[in-house]
Structure formats: structure tokens, C-alpha cells
Motif scaffolding. Sequence first.
Motif, mmCIF file in Angstrom:
data_model
loop_
_atom_site.group_PDB
_atom_site.id
_atom_site.type_symbol
_atom_site.label_atom_id
_atom_site.label_comp_id
_atom_site.label_asym_id
_atom_site.label_seq_id
_atom_site.Cartn_x
_atom_site.Cartn_y
_atom_site.Cartn_z
ATOM 1 N N LEU A 81 18.074 32.283 -29.121
ATOM 2 C CA LEU A 81 17.942 31.003 -28.423
ATOM 3 C C LEU A 81 16.602 30.348 -28.719
ATOM 4 C CD1 LEU A 81 19.441 32.013 -24.959
ATOM 5 C CD2 LEU A 81 20.526 30.612 -26.717
ATOM 6 N N LEU A 82 15.567 31.159 -28.824
ATOM 7 C CA LEU A 82 14.242 30.622 -29.147
ATOM 8 C C LEU A 82 14.229 30.023 -30.548
ATOM 9 C CD1 LEU A 82 11.443 30.379 -27.838
ATOM 10 C CD2 LEU A 82 10.821 32.530 -28.957
ATOM 11 N N GLN A 83 14.909 30.675 -31.482
ATOM 12 C CA GLN A 83 15.017 30.126 -32.837
ATOM 13 C C GLN A 83 15.749 28.790 -32.824
ATOM 14 O OE1 GLN A 83 17.011 33.385 -34.739
ATOM 15 N NE2 GLN A 83 15.115 34.372 -35.390
ATOM 16 N N LYS A 84 16.834 28.726 -32.052
ATOM 17 C CA LYS A 84 17.601 27.482 -31.962
ATOM 18 C C LYS A 84 16.748 26.367 -31.354
ATOM 19 C CE LYS A 84 21.968 28.512 -33.170
ATOM 20 N NZ LYS A 84 22.841 27.700 -34.062
ATOM 21 N N ALA A 85 16.028 26.688 -30.299
ATOM 22 C CA ALA A 85 15.248 25.672 -29.594
ATOM 23 C C ALA A 85 14.111 25.128 -30.440
ATOM 24 C CB ALA A 85 14.711 26.254 -28.287
ATOM 25 N N THR A 86 13.539 25.961 -31.298
ATOM 26 C CA THR A 86 12.392 25.538 -32.113
ATOM 27 C C THR A 86 12.804 25.050 -33.493
ATOM 28 O OG1 THR A 86 12.072 27.844 -32.817
ATOM 29 C CG2 THR A 86 10.813 27.084 -30.915
ATOM 30 N N GLY A 87 14.100 25.029 -33.776
ATOM 31 C CA GLY A 87 14.575 24.536 -35.069
ATOM 32 C C GLY A 87 14.207 25.419 -36.240
ATOM 33 N N ALA A 88 14.187 26.737 -36.044
ATOM 34 C CA ALA A 88 13.842 27.672 -37.125
ATOM 35 C C ALA A 88 14.843 27.543 -38.268
ATOM 36 C CB ALA A 88 13.833 29.104 -36.594
ATOM 37 N N GLN A 89 14.333 27.619 -39.499
ATOM 38 C CA GLN A 89 15.178 27.497 -40.681
ATOM 39 C C GLN A 89 15.563 28.847 -41.280
ATOM 40 O OE1 GLN A 89 12.676 24.882 -43.090
ATOM 41 N NE2 GLN A 89 13.931 23.141 -42.493
ATOM 42 N N MET A 90 14.871 29.895 -40.865
ATOM 43 C CA MET A 90 15.194 31.246 -41.305
ATOM 44 C C MET A 90 14.821 32.233 -40.199
ATOM 45 S SD MET A 90 16.652 31.764 -44.291
ATOM 46 C CE MET A 90 16.151 33.396 -44.852
ATOM 47 N N ILE A 91 15.287 33.459 -40.331
ATOM 48 C CA ILE A 91 14.973 34.497 -39.358
ATOM 49 C C ILE A 91 13.456 34.690 -39.276
ATOM 50 C CG2 ILE A 91 15.231 36.966 -38.840
ATOM 51 C CD1 ILE A 91 17.986 36.826 -40.091
ATOM 52 N N LEU A 102 21.035 30.966 -51.573
ATOM 53 C CA LEU A 102 20.592 32.101 -50.774
ATOM 54 C C LEU A 102 20.060 31.676 -49.414
ATOM 55 C CD1 LEU A 102 18.766 34.229 -53.500
ATOM 56 C CD2 LEU A 102 21.098 34.481 -52.648
ATOM 57 N N ARG A 103 20.110 30.385 -49.140
ATOM 58 C CA ARG A 103 19.681 29.925 -47.824
ATOM 59 C C ARG A 103 20.751 30.253 -46.792
ATOM 60 N NH1 ARG A 103 17.380 23.910 -49.512
ATOM 61 N NH2 ARG A 103 15.755 24.670 -50.921
ATOM 62 N N VAL A 104 20.315 30.740 -45.649
ATOM 63 C CA VAL A 104 21.244 31.158 -44.604
ATOM 64 C C VAL A 104 21.243 30.114 -43.500
ATOM 65 C CG1 VAL A 104 21.839 32.980 -42.988
ATOM 66 C CG2 VAL A 104 20.755 33.551 -45.170
ATOM 67 N N SER A 105 22.391 29.499 -43.259
ATOM 68 C CA SER A 105 22.478 28.462 -42.231
ATOM 69 C C SER A 105 23.159 28.962 -40.965
ATOM 70 C CB SER A 105 23.256 27.252 -42.775
ATOM 71 O OG SER A 105 24.557 27.649 -43.176
ATOM 72 N N THR A 106 23.697 30.180 -40.993
ATOM 73 C CA THR A 106 24.436 30.686 -39.846
ATOM 74 C C THR A 106 23.726 31.860 -39.192
ATOM 75 O OG1 THR A 106 25.745 32.156 -41.267
ATOM 76 C CG2 THR A 106 26.640 29.961 -40.828
ATOM 77 N N PHE A 107 22.421 32.013 -39.416
ATOM 78 C CA PHE A 107 21.704 33.141 -38.828
ATOM 79 C C PHE A 107 21.497 32.903 -37.329
ATOM 80 C CE2 PHE A 107 18.283 30.168 -39.577
ATOM 81 C CZ PHE A 107 17.412 30.383 -38.522
ATOM 82 N N PHE A 108 21.300 34.015 -36.627
ATOM 83 C CA PHE A 108 21.002 33.977 -35.192
ATOM 84 C C PHE A 108 20.281 35.262 -34.853
ATOM 85 C CE2 PHE A 108 21.656 34.465 -30.667
ATOM 86 C CZ PHE A 108 21.599 33.160 -30.174
ATOM 87 N N ALA A 109 19.099 35.134 -34.245
ATOM 88 C CA ALA A 109 18.265 36.304 -33.923
ATOM 89 C C ALA A 109 17.964 37.069 -35.207
ATOM 90 C CB ALA A 109 18.954 37.177 -32.884
ATOM 91 N N THR A 110 18.341 38.339 -35.293
ATOM 92 C CA THR A 110 18.057 39.150 -36.482
ATOM 93 C C THR A 110 19.268 39.310 -37.377
ATOM 94 O OG1 THR A 110 18.543 41.139 -35.203
ATOM 95 C CG2 THR A 110 16.245 40.456 -35.309
ATOM 96 N N TYR A 111 20.332 38.545 -37.138
ATOM 97 C CA TYR A 111 21.565 38.648 -37.914
ATOM 98 C C TYR A 111 21.691 37.446 -38.843
ATOM 99 C CZ TYR A 111 23.195 42.411 -34.856
ATOM 100 O OH TYR A 111 23.321 43.590 -34.165
ATOM 101 N N PHE A 112 22.080 37.710 -40.092
ATOM 102 C CA PHE A 112 22.282 36.627 -41.042
ATOM 103 C C PHE A 112 23.609 35.909 -40.808
ATOM 104 C CE2 PHE A 112 19.083 39.048 -43.360
ATOM 105 C CZ PHE A 112 18.282 38.041 -43.857
ATOM 106 N N TYR A 113 24.626 36.651 -40.401
ATOM 107 C CA TYR A 113 25.973 36.082 -40.275
ATOM 108 C C TYR A 113 26.329 35.911 -38.799
ATOM 109 C CZ TYR A 113 31.045 35.675 -40.670
ATOM 110 O OH TYR A 113 32.337 35.245 -40.565
ATOM 111 N N HIS A 114 26.755 34.714 -38.436
ATOM 112 C CA HIS A 114 27.010 34.410 -37.029
ATOM 113 C C HIS A 114 28.126 35.257 -36.431
ATOM 114 C CE1 HIS A 114 29.738 30.989 -38.749
ATOM 115 N NE2 HIS A 114 30.266 32.165 -38.899
ATOM 116 N N GLY A 115 29.112 35.649 -37.253
ATOM 117 C CA GLY A 115 30.196 36.476 -36.733
ATOM 118 C C GLY A 115 29.710 37.831 -36.256
#
Length: 379
Positions: A81-91, A102-115
Motif C-alpha cells: 500500500l505504501l508503494q501504491k500511495a507513493t507511486g513507486a515504479q519498482m519494488i 523487463l519493467r514490472v508493472s504488476t508488482f506489489f510489496a515484494t512480489y513481481f506478479y500481482h497474482g
Amino acid sequence: MVFNAKSIYDSDFSVFVPLRNFAPPVAGSVDYPISVAWMIRGALLLGIILFVADLSQSNRWLLRLWYVIGLVGGSIAFLGLLQKATGAQMIFWQPPHPNEYLRVSTFFATYFYHGNVGAFLNLVWPLSSGLVIRAFSNRSNSGMRAVWISLFIVTIAGVLANTSRMSQVLALVLLFAICAQFGLALLRKLSGSEKGTALAGGLAILLALIALAQAVHLEQPLKRWQTESQRISTDARWRAFRVAMGAVPDARLCGFGPGTFRVVFPTYNIESANQAPGTWRFLHDDYLQTLLEWGWIGGILWALLLFGGIAIGIHSYHRRRRVWMPRRAVLQPLVVIALFGIAVHALVDFPLQIESIQLYVATYLGLCWGSRLWHERFT
């Protein structure tokens, strides 16, 4: 399969280099190093199941394990959530990779893949909800209630902010299952004034989620629902599924070897009339991938371990919950519900191939298998 490996895959030249094995007519892995690494991991996971099954016999350590799962899940969700709020572009706020592929657009927290993060959060938030239920059932102090409610809100908000549609659908299903299991019983324990307080608390949680949605750009997963729902029928994973189905007859009883999907699939994909684009390290179907790697024999054994554990957990709960301590009676159905969610998610993604998720699934299976020994209320 590992000791009788037939080859090693050379990724530079995309060829299988033959090995001298001791029983050529017998099945063997097509890639010795990958299968050795997977067997080591598999042995560790089986050890974790046995360890947790033994650890869960202690009421004190069972509660500590439950606390740790809730705290870790909340911290992972908070990071995302902190990454989302601050507009982070990578982990970890790293700069984006110079190669656009190789750019990851679906990362969240420490995971590269949103699923994968969606599957992880759906494993932990049911247990976080159990800590909230336990806090209100046991009349815990207000500080503990505030901690577990906050962690629950953050974890649920992580599921909503994530762009995985399957994880959001499953979260809704799991929420209905938890409400059906505990809702009426919890309401009966509350007095009239406490019911009013609970209703106010529910509205406060809803408002908090709305506020978090504004901060973490919840419109992104909503846009994904709107723009990509019509693309489900043309998803590349359907092509990959058809290619993998074509390889099933060659897998036979023992499969191609543990962990070898990534080296076997390209060969069949190139020869297929309907090729799946891109590089496929995992198939978006854990059960079919397991069938290819482990064959019918290994696939059945893994299915017995997973679904047998779920069945044992359900059976133990219905047979012995009256003699269990309240913490066990609350925890066990939540563990089963979480395992059911990951089992369904594995039909369309690959959560059971990710090490961190495997660790949690092994822990939950240890609780299920170990529940056969939960006999007396104060043991």
C-alpha cells in the motif's frame, strides 16, 4: 527420477545434453540440476509440515504461530500500500529497468506478479480475521483489539489495491465463507449495546477502506476490471494450456522431472500450431504443470497431501471441536478456508510454485494433519 536423470538442459544453445544414467529404460528427469534443487526444496517443505504438526500440539506455540502469520501478512500488505500511495515504479522504490520488456508493472510489496501476492494475502487475511474474532470473543483489552483490527484492515486493503482479479473474487468468496462460519455465533455472544458498537465499528472499517482506496489509487484495479474483462477469451494462458495438454501423453506415469516445465515447454510450444507468445517459466495452472513434471504417480501423491490435509482438517474439526480450546476451534476452519482459496486460485495461476507461498501452504497443512492429535481441551 533425479538419480536416473537423462540429460542437462543447456539454456545457451537450447539443447538437452545427454547424461550416462544407471537405468536407461527407466524414467528419468530431463534436467538433473533443476530436479535436484526442487527435491531439496520438496524435502524441506515436507519437513515443515511435520514440524508444524508437532509444534501445533502446544497451545502456546500455536497461538504464537498465529500471531506471526497475522503480523507478517499485515506488514507485507502495508509495504504494498505504501508503494501504491507513493507511486513507486519498482519494488523498494528502485528505478525502472532500462529494458522496457523487463519493467514490472504488476508488482506489489515484494512480489513481481500481482497474482502471487493476491494468493499470499488470501492465505493470511483469513487468519487475521480470526485474530479479530478471537479478540472480541475473549473480551481482550482495547489495545489488542485495535492492533488486530488495524492489521485486518490493512491486509484486506492490500487485496483490494492489488490488480489481480482472481484474488479479489476469491477474497469475496472467502469472506462469505467466514461470515457463514462465525457470523451468527459471534452475534449471539454480543449484548445489545455491543451489537451497536460492532455495527459502528463495521461502518468505521468501511470508511477506513474507502479512505485507503483514495490514498493507494484503488481506481487502477477498477480500470483493469473494466478494460480487460473482454480480453479473457483471448488470454495467452489459454494457448499455453493447449500446448501443455499436448505434452501430457509424453509425461506418462513419472513426468519429465521435478521443476522441468520451464525447459520442456519451449520445445512443445515451438512445434505447436497455436503457439503461446512470450517466455513461460510457469504454467498458469498448477495442477497441469504438476502433472507434466511429476506424472500421474507424483501428481496423485501431491494431491493426496494437499486435499487429504484439507479433508483431515475438516474431519477433525467436526469430530473434536467440542474438546478443543477456543483458539483451536477458531483457527482450524480459517486454515481450511484459506487452503480452499489457494487450491482454487491454482487453477488459473501458479501460486503453488512460489517458495514463500509454499512455506505458508506447508504450515497450514501441518496444522491440518496435526489436528488429528488435538484431543483434550487443556493439552
